[in-house]
Design an enzyme around this catalytic site. Sequence first.
Site, PDB file in Angstrom:
ATOM      1  N   HIS A 500      57.326  57.643  58.374  1.00 31.43           N
ATOM      2  CA  HIS A 500      58.078  58.682  59.066  1.00 31.43           C
ATOM      3  C   HIS A 500      57.868  60.014  58.358  1.00 31.43           C
ATOM      4  O   HIS A 500      58.748  60.522  57.689  1.00 31.43           O
ATOM      5  CB  HIS A 500      59.558  58.317  59.136  1.00 31.43           C
TER       6      HIS A 500
HETATM    7  C1  LIG Z   1      54.217  49.850  60.356  1.00 23.82           C
HETATM    8  C2  LIG Z   1      54.846  50.950  61.185  1.00 23.82           C
HETATM    9  C3  LIG Z   1      56.070  50.746  61.802  1.00 23.82           C
HETATM   10  C4  LIG Z   1      56.644  51.757  62.575  1.00 23.82           C
HETATM   11  N1  LIG Z   1      57.820  51.504  63.221  1.00 23.82           N
HETATM   12  C5  LIG Z   1      58.391  52.471  63.969  1.00 23.82           C
HETATM   13  C6  LIG Z   1      59.595  52.235  64.690  1.00 23.82           C
HETATM   14  O1  LIG Z   1      60.158  51.140  64.676  1.00 23.82           O
HETATM   15  N2  LIG Z   1      60.134  53.241  65.407  1.00 23.82           N
HETATM   16  C7  LIG Z   1      59.556  54.469  65.461  1.00 23.82           C
HETATM   17  O2  LIG Z   1      60.129  55.352  66.101  1.00 23.82           O
HETATM   18  N3  LIG Z   1      58.397  54.711  64.825  1.00 23.82           N
HETATM   19  C8  LIG Z   1      57.793  53.747  64.086  1.00 23.82           C
HETATM   20  N4  LIG Z   1      56.611  53.993  63.467  1.00 23.82           N
HETATM   21  C9  LIG Z   1      56.006  55.329  63.620  1.00 23.82           C
HETATM   22  C10 LIG Z   1      55.245  55.442  64.914  1.00 23.82           C
HETATM   23  O3  LIG Z   1      54.233  54.484  64.938  1.00 23.82           O
HETATM   24  C11 LIG Z   1      54.660  56.833  65.029  1.00 23.82           C
HETATM   25  O4  LIG Z   1      55.721  57.769  65.013  1.00 23.82           O
HETATM   26  C12 LIG Z   1      53.904  57.072  66.326  1.00 23.82           C
HETATM   27  O5  LIG Z   1      53.027  56.026  66.600  1.00 23.82           O
HETATM   28  C13 LIG Z   1      53.164  58.398  66.231  1.00 23.82           C
HETATM   29  O6  LIG Z   1      52.431  58.646  67.411  1.00 23.82           O
HETATM   30  P1  LIG Z   1      51.350  59.804  67.434  1.00 23.82           P
HETATM   31  O7  LIG Z   1      50.742  59.814  68.770  1.00 23.82           O
HETATM   32  O8  LIG Z   1      51.974  61.059  66.942  1.00 23.82           O
HETATM   33  O9  LIG Z   1      50.285  59.416  66.305  1.00 23.82           O
HETATM   34  P2  LIG Z   1      49.404  58.097  66.091  1.00 23.82           P
HETATM   35  O10 LIG Z   1      49.981  56.923  66.714  1.00 23.82           O
HETATM   36  O11 LIG Z   1      49.105  58.067  64.645  1.00 23.82           O
HETATM   37  O12 LIG Z   1      48.078  58.427  66.887  1.00 23.82           O
HETATM   38  C14 LIG Z   1      47.170  59.373  66.439  1.00 23.82           C
HETATM   39  C15 LIG Z   1      45.776  58.933  66.829  1.00 23.82           C
HETATM   40  O13 LIG Z   1      44.897  60.006  66.538  1.00 23.82           O
HETATM   41  C16 LIG Z   1      43.716  59.487  66.005  1.00 23.82           C
HETATM   42  N5  LIG Z   1      43.107  60.538  65.181  1.00 23.82           N
HETATM   43  C17 LIG Z   1      43.580  61.041  64.021  1.00 23.82           C
HETATM   44  N6  LIG Z   1      42.754  61.980  63.547  1.00 23.82           N
HETATM   45  C18 LIG Z   1      41.749  62.079  64.444  1.00 23.82           C
HETATM   46  C19 LIG Z   1      40.589  62.902  64.513  1.00 23.82           C
HETATM   47  N7  LIG Z   1      40.302  63.788  63.572  1.00 23.82           N
HETATM   48  N8  LIG Z   1      39.759  62.755  65.580  1.00 23.82           N
HETATM   49  C20 LIG Z   1      40.044  61.834  66.552  1.00 23.82           C
HETATM   50  N9  LIG Z   1      41.120  61.041  66.534  1.00 23.82           N
HETATM   51  C21 LIG Z   1      41.959  61.176  65.485  1.00 23.82           C
HETATM   52  C22 LIG Z   1      44.134  58.275  65.226  1.00 23.82           C
HETATM   53  O14 LIG Z   1      43.044  57.380  65.082  1.00 23.82           O
HETATM   54  C23 LIG Z   1      45.272  57.727  66.063  1.00 23.82           C
HETATM   55  O15 LIG Z   1      44.832  56.755  66.973  1.00 23.82           O
HETATM   56  C24 LIG Z   1      55.999  53.005  62.700  1.00 23.82           C
HETATM   57  C25 LIG Z   1      54.768  53.209  62.078  1.00 23.82           C
HETATM   58  C26 LIG Z   1      54.184  52.196  61.336  1.00 23.82           C
HETATM   59  C27 LIG Z   1      52.870  52.436  60.709  1.00 23.82           C
END
Ligand SMILES: Cc1cc2nc3c(=O)[nH]c(=O)nc-3n(C[C@H](O)[C@H](O)[C@H](O)COP(=O)(O)OP(=O)(O)OC[C@H]3O[C@@H](n4cnc5c(N)ncnc54)[C@H](O)[C@@H]3O)c2cc1C
Lengths: 570, 251
Positions: A500
């Site tokens: 987080h």
């Molecule tokens: C083990 C674990 C448990 C969790 N449990 C919870 C929970 O219970 N509740 C909750 O609210 N949140 C939880 N989270 C957090 C939650 O997963 C994230 O807040 C959420 O997935 C973030 O979404 P996002 O789209 O911002 O980023 P991400 O899901 O990180 O997606 C970003 C994507 O961008 C890609 N990327 C990054 N850099 C580049 C680049 N330069 N070029 C191309 N692609 C790129 C990555 O490969 C990734 O696929 C948890 C996280 C983990 C790891």
Amino acid sequence: MVTTLDSVDVVTVGVGWTGGIIAAECAKEGLKVVGLERGRERGTEDFSIVHDEYRYAVRYELMQDLSRETITFRNNRRQRALPMRQLGSFLLGEGLGGAGTHWNGQTWRFLPYDLQIKTITDEKYGANKLPAEYTIQDWGITYDELEPYFDRFEKTAGISGEDKNPFWGKRSSAYPTPPMKKTPILQRFETATSNLGLSPFMVPSANLSEAYENPDGQQINACQYCGFCERFGCEYGAKTSPEITVVPAARETGNYEVKFNANVVEVMKEGDRVTGVRYFDTVTFEEFIQPANVVVLTSYVMNNAKLLMVSEIGQQYDPETGQGSLGKNYAYQILPGATGFFDEQMNTFMGAGALGMTVDDFNGDSFEHGDLDFIHGASLSITQTGSRPILANSTPPDTPSWGAEFKRASIENFTRTLNVGGQGASMPHKENFLALNGTYKDIYGVPLLELTYNFTDQDRALHNYITERAGEIMQEMGAKTVVTRNPITDYDIVPYQTTHNTGGTVMGADQATSVVNNFLQHWDAENLFVVGAGNFAHNGGYNPTGTVGALAYRCAEGVIRYSREGGSLV
Amino acid sequence: MAKKDKNFSRRDFLKTSGIATGALIGGGIIGGLIGANTNQQDTASPTSTGTSEESMGAAGGVRGLVFFGNNAEFEILNQATERIFPEDDLGPGAIGLKVAYFIDQQLAGSYGENSKEYMQAPFYEGEPTQGYQSRLKRNEMFRQGIQLMQQEAQSRFNANFVDIEGEQMDEILTAFQEGEIQMRGVDSQFFFRLLRQATLEGVYADPIYGGNANMGGWRMKDFPGHQAAYINEIESEDFVEIEPQSLGMHD
Ligand SMILES: Cc1cc2nc3c(=O)[nH]c(=O)nc-3n(C[C@H](O)[C@H](O)[C@H](O)COP(=O)(O)OP(=O)(O)OC[C@H]3O[C@@H](n4cnc5c(N)ncnc54)[C@H](O)[C@@H]3O)c2cc1C
Ligand code: SF4
């Protein structure tokens, strides 16, 4: 040689929750969208042998490959920042769905208090409640303004929950599905917290209590309580994730394409507009430019900030002068709590990622802080996620860490240990920030991000206070031995704590103190949007993704409006 | 804070730990079945039973070294892991669970080669809060650590590591744990933590990785390994004993 591709309406960098939501909403409106994802395609069919703690939970099969890119870290400006050489404190996502593939699924809405924290704190406790080095600020949007977007995300994800918490904001509609099963372990917490005069309720969960079809027509199945949820993909399609909801919804329009193995290294800029992004094919290392009318950074907190920094868009925050907004207000969380060792065996190995109960009596401003030397608080929960034997080796104090005595105690307690844990809200501090590192580079030759972070006095005070509350609950739950967490000293990037991370690309009403406006549109480039928990001006007492999802829907509305009308949206 | 209390009933513990239970029942993987009837008895395949150690883990019961080229080194690892996780009345220790074979295989692969770690220079010693900053790969750490165990046994007790008493081995391992052994490119405390963690991984990882022989690690902990689902049991007030199942137990 760089190959320039055909221009599209919208390009997103990364395809997790944020990238998927933007894609689905824009593609439904007829915009041509390309998602560039550095990882690979994956889906439910890839998780049929996922019940493997070693491969997935210990060796991080689904997470970021650090041999290609990591971040650097130091506790303070006097230290030399060094690379995080292996994953630890947080687990970064990679591949279709991002971290949304292997999250737990706790799905919260930040509190009304969170979004106006500065105003409410000043009104209630005066302007000097926190010393000036704590850079708290309002988010430039109120809970009531954000509520429809929360509602939207919860319906897309089919969240299972109950509206029983007296402390949170008003909901415009009920949860789409009923809460999960209230297991004996949860009931124990419910009874104990009720006895203490607190208000327990079921954790809002993206592990669905029953099968559900969302408004996009996507099917999410019922959770089987398999005990391999956090850090694993769901083989049942029962844990809501981008690749079973928003990504197929976007693809079904015919207006969306995901390009895999595409690692974006730069946002291209001309004057006060962006023109597209430059990326590497991660297999061949060929370079491409993807031109687009709108660029949306959806690559998580760390990479969103890094891309703006390497592309020199916006003003880098300087802790010396307090000037600049990019990289400012990075915040993490603190994890107060208590462990209880019990006499009787319990089914601790059964569970689901977001199976739990919570009390919010010590979160936000739901309790009086007049006599306390901190603001905000923590949600306090018990979760039954499914204990697994490699990583669960709790032993009572004074047990050696190896040898016969360790063996006996760790085996004995595997099914006799429960935890009550808090997610402590972390307030931003002028010395905690993101920047670029001058020494280390990723495999594409781009500088690594640099995190400067330490716990502050506010964090330590909050940790002590909430830990005591957790200990009281555990005592009431009937543990034979209650062990409260040690007070925190310096932040340590080695042990897993929580994924987080927040801040760095903060949203707000004022260009001087924020990177994006409340549509997540960049102040310096109207066709650039940045979305994720990086937008949070501080960190709250919950998991972030419910609020991230709401912001992504808000952003999608902004992108669509901008595509039609142009100009600044505020 | 309450004081620790070691007075748990061992008989009760043995009774529920599954150690003394009868024949092992195999079952096919039913992952992917939505809402499957998850009662273990209904899904078990009666044809794939087997109780012998050899039928678990390594294919066809064949064991061999893939990283260590030297049996003496492997034997030291075997003994060291047994001190960390010894055999006792609860059940097998690291040797019985084939933990050293597990570690040997891991050292030969991406774990040993640090292929998912950021290994770019420059390397500087950092604060403990900054984590592991060595240029050594894990398999190099293990090789060096094992050689030093032998050296310590020679200099302290004038004997091979594998020939000294258990307490003497513990003395050497403790010296590693306390950071007292001079290692090159890594401190011995870090190496010891790695050794301890790898031992636990070998005890409890699915037997498909070559350790946790006969799922003995899981049996001691009452962990049933891979089960498709617990939807029918999770509301049970009583502790539910379930025969463990490995991901490798399918046709
Ligand atoms: C083990 C674990 C448990 C969790 N449990 C919870 C929970 O219970 N509740 C909750 O609210 N949140 C939880 N989270 C957090 C939650 O997963 C994230 O807040 C959420 O997935 C973030 O979404 P996002 O789209 O911002 O980023 P991400 O899901 O990180 O997606 C970003 C994507 O961008 C890609 N990327 C990054 N850099 C580049 C680049 N330069 N070029 C191309 N692609 C790129 C990555 O490969 C990734 O696929 C948890 C996280 C983990 C790891
Ligand atoms: S606990 Fe439920 S949601 Fe999580 S992986 Fe298992 S079946 Fe899927």
